[in-house]
Design a protein around this motif. Structure first.
Motif, mmCIF file in Angstrom:
data_model
loop_
_atom_site.group_PDB
_atom_site.id
_atom_site.type_symbol
_atom_site.label_atom_id
_atom_site.label_comp_id
_atom_site.label_asym_id
_atom_site.label_seq_id
_atom_site.Cartn_x
_atom_site.Cartn_y
_atom_site.Cartn_z
ATOM 1 N N TYR A 8 0.832 -1.208 0.000
ATOM 2 C CA TYR A 8 0.000 0.000 0.000
ATOM 3 C C TYR A 8 0.863 1.253 0.000
ATOM 4 O O TYR A 8 0.621 2.183 -0.746
ATOM 5 C CB TYR A 8 -0.918 -0.020 1.225
ATOM 6 N N ASN A 9 1.896 1.287 0.833
ATOM 7 C CA ASN A 9 2.782 2.452 0.882
ATOM 8 C C ASN A 9 3.577 2.622 -0.410
ATOM 9 O O ASN A 9 3.857 3.738 -0.836
ATOM 10 C CB ASN A 9 3.732 2.354 2.075
ATOM 11 N N ALA A 10 3.937 1.526 -1.033
ATOM 12 C CA ALA A 10 4.710 1.608 -2.269
ATOM 13 C C ALA A 10 3.889 2.190 -3.422
ATOM 14 O O ALA A 10 4.435 2.849 -4.300
ATOM 15 C CB ALA A 10 5.225 0.228 -2.650
ATOM 16 N N PHE A 11 2.580 1.953 -3.407
ATOM 17 C CA PHE A 11 1.723 2.409 -4.499
ATOM 18 C C PHE A 11 0.682 3.431 -4.046
ATOM 19 O O PHE A 11 -0.368 3.556 -4.665
ATOM 20 C CB PHE A 11 1.020 1.214 -5.150
ATOM 21 N N PHE A 12 0.958 4.148 -2.970
ATOM 22 C CA PHE A 12 -0.018 5.082 -2.421
ATOM 23 C C PHE A 12 -0.405 6.157 -3.429
ATOM 24 O O PHE A 12 -1.568 6.543 -3.515
ATOM 25 C CB PHE A 12 0.524 5.724 -1.136
ATOM 26 N N HIS A 13 0.553 6.641 -4.205
ATOM 27 C CA HIS A 13 0.259 7.679 -5.198
ATOM 28 C C HIS A 13 -0.737 7.198 -6.251
ATOM 29 O O HIS A 13 -1.535 7.967 -6.764
ATOM 30 C CB HIS A 13 1.552 8.165 -5.857
ATOM 31 N N THR A 14 -0.703 5.907 -6.591
ATOM 32 C CA THR A 14 -1.654 5.345 -7.553
ATOM 33 C C THR A 14 -3.017 5.133 -6.913
ATOM 34 O O THR A 14 -4.054 5.392 -7.521
ATOM 35 C CB THR A 14 -1.126 4.001 -8.088
ATOM 36 N N ILE A 15 -3.025 4.675 -5.674
ATOM 37 C CA ILE A 15 -4.262 4.302 -4.995
ATOM 38 C C ILE A 15 -5.045 5.527 -4.545
ATOM 39 O O ILE A 15 -6.277 5.564 -4.650
ATOM 40 C CB ILE A 15 -3.939 3.401 -3.790
ATOM 41 N N GLN A 16 -4.378 6.536 -4.050
ATOM 42 C CA GLN A 16 -5.012 7.662 -3.376
ATOM 43 C C GLN A 16 -6.068 8.359 -4.239
ATOM 44 O O GLN A 16 -7.182 8.601 -3.792
ATOM 45 C CB GLN A 16 -3.956 8.674 -2.942
ATOM 46 N N ASP A 17 -5.743 8.686 -5.451
ATOM 47 C CA ASP A 17 -6.636 9.489 -6.280
ATOM 48 C C ASP A 17 -7.490 8.687 -7.254
ATOM 49 O O ASP A 17 -8.468 9.213 -7.780
ATOM 50 C CB ASP A 17 -5.816 10.508 -7.085
ATOM 51 N N THR A 18 -7.153 7.438 -7.514
ATOM 52 C CA THR A 18 -7.809 6.732 -8.615
ATOM 53 C C THR A 18 -8.695 5.571 -8.205
ATOM 54 O O THR A 18 -9.629 5.249 -8.926
ATOM 55 C CB THR A 18 -6.751 6.202 -9.598
ATOM 56 N N VAL A 75 -18.710 -8.274 -4.803
ATOM 57 C CA VAL A 75 -19.394 -7.303 -5.659
ATOM 58 C C VAL A 75 -18.765 -5.921 -5.500
ATOM 59 O O VAL A 75 -18.546 -5.203 -6.481
ATOM 60 C CB VAL A 75 -20.908 -7.277 -5.359
ATOM 61 N N LEU A 76 -18.448 -5.527 -4.262
ATOM 62 C CA LEU A 76 -17.820 -4.227 -4.022
ATOM 63 C C LEU A 76 -16.439 -4.159 -4.676
ATOM 64 O O LEU A 76 -16.078 -3.130 -5.263
ATOM 65 C CB LEU A 76 -17.716 -3.957 -2.519
ATOM 66 N N THR A 77 -15.688 -5.247 -4.610
ATOM 67 C CA THR A 77 -14.366 -5.278 -5.241
ATOM 68 C C THR A 77 -14.489 -5.124 -6.756
ATOM 69 O O THR A 77 -13.728 -4.359 -7.364
ATOM 70 C CB THR A 77 -13.644 -6.599 -4.905
ATOM 71 N N ILE A 78 -15.427 -5.817 -7.357
ATOM 72 C CA ILE A 78 -15.633 -5.710 -8.801
ATOM 73 C C ILE A 78 -16.147 -4.319 -9.165
ATOM 74 O O ILE A 78 -15.723 -3.719 -10.166
ATOM 75 C CB ILE A 78 -16.601 -6.801 -9.303
ATOM 76 N N ALA A 79 -17.039 -3.765 -8.328
ATOM 77 C CA ALA A 79 -17.615 -2.446 -8.625
ATOM 78 C C ALA A 79 -16.586 -1.327 -8.544
ATOM 79 O O ALA A 79 -16.743 -0.292 -9.196
ATOM 80 C CB ALA A 79 -18.774 -2.160 -7.669
ATOM 81 N N THR A 80 -15.543 -1.504 -7.772
ATOM 82 C CA THR A 80 -14.529 -0.455 -7.631
ATOM 83 C C THR A 80 -13.387 -0.591 -8.636
ATOM 84 O O THR A 80 -12.431 0.176 -8.577
ATOM 85 C CB THR A 80 -13.944 -0.437 -6.208
ATOM 86 N N MET A 81 -13.471 -1.557 -9.545
ATOM 87 C CA MET A 81 -12.440 -1.692 -10.580
ATOM 88 C C MET A 81 -12.478 -0.467 -11.491
ATOM 89 O O MET A 81 -13.538 -0.032 -11.924
ATOM 90 C CB MET A 81 -12.667 -2.956 -11.417
ATOM 91 N N GLN A 82 -11.309 0.095 -11.757
ATOM 92 C CA GLN A 82 -11.194 1.295 -12.583
ATOM 93 C C GLN A 82 -10.493 0.969 -13.897
ATOM 94 O O GLN A 82 -9.478 0.266 -13.903
ATOM 95 C CB GLN A 82 -10.389 2.369 -11.838
ATOM 96 N N THR A 83 -11.021 1.486 -14.970
ATOM 97 C CA THR A 83 -10.421 1.280 -16.286
ATOM 98 C C THR A 83 -8.996 1.831 -16.286
ATOM 99 O O THR A 83 -8.748 2.931 -15.832
ATOM 100 C CB THR A 83 -11.255 1.998 -17.368
ATOM 101 N N GLY A 84 -8.081 1.050 -16.792
ATOM 102 C CA GLY A 84 -6.681 1.453 -16.836
ATOM 103 C C GLY A 84 -5.893 0.975 -15.628
ATOM 104 O O GLY A 84 -4.670 1.007 -15.640
ATOM 105 N N PHE A 88 -3.393 -3.635 -12.133
ATOM 106 C CA PHE A 88 -2.852 -3.243 -10.839
ATOM 107 C C PHE A 88 -3.777 -3.710 -9.707
ATOM 108 O O PHE A 88 -3.316 -4.252 -8.702
ATOM 109 C CB PHE A 88 -2.676 -1.725 -10.776
ATOM 110 N N GLN A 89 -5.088 -3.510 -9.871
ATOM 111 C CA GLN A 89 -6.028 -3.897 -8.824
ATOM 112 C C GLN A 89 -6.078 -5.409 -8.638
ATOM 113 O O GLN A 89 -6.163 -5.889 -7.505
ATOM 114 C CB GLN A 89 -7.425 -3.351 -9.134
ATOM 115 N N LEU A 90 -6.019 -6.170 -9.722
ATOM 116 C CA LEU A 90 -5.992 -7.626 -9.605
ATOM 117 C C LEU A 90 -4.694 -8.089 -8.941
ATOM 118 O O LEU A 90 -4.694 -9.055 -8.164
ATOM 119 C CB LEU A 90 -6.174 -8.277 -10.965
ATOM 120 N N ASN A 91 -3.599 -7.404 -9.238
ATOM 121 C CA ASN A 91 -2.332 -7.699 -8.586
ATOM 122 C C ASN A 91 -2.449 -7.458 -7.079
ATOM 123 O O ASN A 91 -2.007 -8.274 -6.269
ATOM 124 C CB ASN A 91 -1.223 -6.842 -9.195
#
Length: 186
Positions: A8-18, A75-84, A88-91
């Motif tokens: 989470y800390n390594a990818f915080f910049h990706t997670i925070q806004d998107t 369902v919540l995990t699938i609903a929060t998937m973002q295009t692009g 990363f999210q599956l990883n």
């Protein structure tokens, strides 16, 4: 928690806004894993404890609750998937599942061992302690006298004599330790 936090800390910049509700879904997966893994243990505990018989009517709902919570989390995990960011999210989801399997799965079986008999918890712990002590003693007394090449290259103080001596003494002492522990009522 710490293994997930590293990612989470390594990818915080990706997670925070998107990615919305990223930490929430990770914690929900943790709650689902705990409820599913310890539901049967909790059911057995409530059933066998006479002071908790007033909760016995609710025990039958543990599988249903864990299934509904699993479905909502999925369902919540699938609903929060973002295009692009799906790869990363599956990883991240795979990393979360691996951490849950390593921690929750192992702890479940430790709890079952303790619940089914403290003997099955104490004996392996004593055997590990015996192995460590005897490997140290054999390595210090006989180390590099019979076999001169290194045992493990990244740990130069380990010796083959310590490894072999620890294994032999552990097998011999396991017979006596198990006989000693079998005398007690667990």
């Amino acid at each position: 928690r710490e293994l997930v936090r590293v990612r989470y800390n390594a990818f915080f910049h990706t997670i925070q806004d998107t990615i919305p509700l990223f930490r929430t879904t990770q914690w929900l997966w943790f709650v689902v894993a705990i409820l599913y893994a310890y539901g049967d243990f909790t059911s057995d505990f409530i059933t066998s404890n006479t002071d908790l018989h007033h909760l016995q009517a609710y025990v039958r709902f543990f599988p249903s609750i864990s299934f509904v919570l699993y479905s909502v989390t999925f369902v919540l995990t699938i609903a929060t998937m973002q295009t692009g960011y799906i790869k990363f999210q599956l990883n991240q989801l795979s990393w979360t599942m691996m951490v849950l399997c390593l921690t929750v799965g192992q702890l479940k079986y430790i709890m079952h061992n303790i619940y089914n008999g403290l003997f099955w918890f104490v004996l392996p712990v004593l055997l590990v302690i015996t192995n460590d002590i005897m490997a140290y003693v054999c390595g210090m007394t006989c180390g590099r006298k019979f076999i001169h090449h290194a045992f493990i290259p990244f740990s130069p103080n380990k010796t083959w004599e310590g490894f072999i001596g620890g294994a032999v003494f552990t097998m011999v002492l396991s017979w006596y330790i198990s006989r000693m522990l079998a005398q007690f009522q667990w």
